[in-house]
Design an enzyme around this catalytic site. Structure first.
Site, PDB file in Angstrom:
ATOM      1  N   HIS A 106       0.816  -1.217   0.000  1.00 19.93           N
ATOM      2  CA  HIS A 106       0.000   0.000   0.000  1.00 19.93           C
ATOM      3  C   HIS A 106       0.852   1.270   0.000  1.00 19.93           C
ATOM      4  O   HIS A 106       0.330   2.378  -0.033  1.00 19.93           O
ATOM      5  CB  HIS A 106      -0.964   0.013   1.204  1.00 19.93           C
ATOM      6  N   ASP A 144      -0.548  -7.380   0.721  1.00 20.59           N
ATOM      7  CA  ASP A 144       0.037  -6.069   1.013  1.00 20.59           C
ATOM      8  C   ASP A 144       1.551  -6.196   0.923  1.00 20.59           C
ATOM      9  O   ASP A 144       2.264  -6.117   1.919  1.00 20.59           O
ATOM     10  CB  ASP A 144      -0.399  -5.579   2.393  1.00 20.59           C
ATOM     11  N   GLY A 159       3.328   5.635   9.273  1.00 24.19           N
ATOM     12  CA  GLY A 159       4.724   5.805   8.875  1.00 24.19           C
ATOM     13  C   GLY A 159       5.545   4.557   9.109  1.00 24.19           C
ATOM     14  O   GLY A 159       6.628   4.404   8.548  1.00 24.19           O
ATOM     15  N   SER A 211       4.520   1.598   8.182  1.00 30.90           N
ATOM     16  CA  SER A 211       4.164   0.650   7.129  1.00 30.90           C
ATOM     17  C   SER A 211       5.387   0.193   6.348  1.00 30.90           C
ATOM     18  O   SER A 211       6.262   0.984   6.005  1.00 30.90           O
ATOM     19  CB  SER A 211       3.175   1.283   6.162  1.00 30.90           C
ATOM     20  N   SER A 256       1.745  -3.952   7.865  1.00 30.92           N
ATOM     21  CA  SER A 256       0.637  -3.629   6.966  1.00 30.92           C
ATOM     22  C   SER A 256      -0.214  -2.511   7.552  1.00 30.92           C
ATOM     23  O   SER A 256      -0.364  -1.446   6.959  1.00 30.92           O
ATOM     24  CB  SER A 256      -0.225  -4.867   6.704  1.00 30.92           C
TER      25      SER A 256
END
Length: 397
Positions: free
Chosen positions: A235, A262, A341, A343, A359
């Site tokens: 993402h 993801d 942030g 991720s 994720s």
């Protein structure tokens, strides 16, 4: 796979020190010295975030060893009766490895392994969760599922847990009623948090930027043949999204799968140096030694640009998370906290086994992290499906 000019999607570069521009100092320390320092730091983080003392930490590692040694054997021995396995912490703070069977627990018992009897096999629970996935995929009016946040197999409790927002219980009941699932398998978990969200932070001044989208964290250094790059969350950006680290354009997203999964990978320059290290945000690094999957209940730590180095436990595998722009399947749920942030950042065990990349999670209303929650809900994309899907190789430390 990596392509020189059309690369993978990268998310918030929480410096999992793949491209360790800032990690070069670690290379001046011998492997033996670094391993000693890293072990002490991992122990400190696990004791801090899991509430362990020295004796309990030593006992945990012994239980983890028992799990790794016995899991494949017990799965094969029990066959269709296998109902899952996990590490469990008792009231005394000590851990044990538990295996469940739909048959006689006494008949399957073995020295170091505690065997319990369950009603449903793991395959039955997995099939039930897969049926819910199919119902979700076939629902044309997705707003009918609003408030149904996630679902997954809860192995220790022998249930399929459906996480539901307050005030949406009737929708969850209708969701289950549309299936052929034995209702005895289902447990509703009421969530006090906002709807699940990927941890994207659209702020400036961060070390890893997916241009036009925001910031993410690097997961792990990886290669595809001679092509260098890193693994991150899907993402964080689509194929072709330019990626920069410390203000320097280094490549772009080469491959991506989101939603559904993801996962993504991005290329970097041939002149960049890859390290099999994960930063702990205190000047030390965790070596990446492999990607053996940790059992349910195992301790796991994560690294990300927003919340740094945090540890927790693995709650369940194969979670379906109902993000607003589409569901993501196969995620792992953990109690380690994270925030926007983080991720794409690394998840790794104290033994150096890579587990996955961040994720998303559920955040308290108005908060950018769930680190203040009593029991954080955070999901990560497992690493091995990423490696196998695109033929990538982890860079080891």
């Amino acid at each position: 796979m990596f392509r020189p000019h059309n690369t993978l999607p990268v998310r918030h570069t929480a410096i999992a020190l793949s491209l360790a521009i800032a990690a070069s100092a670690a290379c001046n320390v011998s492997a033996a010295e670094r391993e000693s320092v890293l072990s002490n730091v991992v122990a400190h983080a696990m004791k801090r975030d899991l509430g362990l003392n020295d004796a309990q930490l030593a006992q945990y590692y012994n239980a983890e060893r028992i799990a790794y040694v016995n899991e494949a054997r017990m799965t094969k021995q029990l066959g269709d009766r296998f109902a899952g396995s996990w590490l469990e912490r008792g009231a005394d703070g000590n851990y044990r490895y538990v295996v469940a069977s739909t048959g006689s627990a006494k008949a399957a018992s073995t020295g170091e392994v505690e065997v319990r009897q369950h009603r449903y096999s793991l395959r039955q629970l997995q099939d039930a969760a897969a049926e819910l996935d199919a119902i979700q995929a076939g629902t044309k009016q997705k707003n009918r599922l609003a408030g149904i946040h996630a679902w997954a197999v809860d192995v220790p409790n022998n249930k399929v847990v459906v996480t539901v927002a307050s005030g949406h219980t009737l929708r969850a009941v209708d969701f289950i009623a549309a299936s052929n699932i034995d209702t005895g398998m289902i447990r509703f978990e009421m969530s006090p948090f906002e709807a699940p969200t990927p941890f994207l932070n659209v702020g400036g001044g961060l070390e890893y930027v997916a241009h036009g989208l925001g910031t993410c964290s690097i997961g792990f250094s990886a290669t595809y043949g001679a092509i260098k790059g890193f693994i991150t969350a899907g993402h964080c950006g689509g194929i072709g999204t330019p990626v920069s680290i410390s203000g320097v354009n280094v490549g772009s997203v080469a491959v991506q799968a989101y939603p559904g999964n993801d996962m993504a990978a991005a290329t970097v320059r041939s002149t960049d140096t890859l390290y099999g290290l994960v930063t702990r945000y205190n000047g030390t690094y965790q070596r990446v030694l492999g990607s053996a999957v940790a059992p349910i209940g195992a301790a796991v730590c994560r690294s990300g640009r927003t919340t740094g180095w945090r540890c927790g436990s693995i709650v369940s595998y194969n979670n379906t998370t109902n993000y607003g722009n589409g569901p993501v399947y196969g995620l792992t749920r953990s109690t380690a906290c994270a925030g926007r942030g983080d991720s794409g950042g690394s998840w790794i065990t104290g033994a150096g086994q890579a587990q996955g990349v961040t994720s998303g999670g559920q955040l308290p209303s108005g908060s950018n992290t769930n680190c203040g929650a009593l029991t954080p809900v955070t999901w990560f994309q497992p690493i091995n499906p990423i490696l196998s899907r695109w033929g990538l190789s982890l860079v080891l430390g």
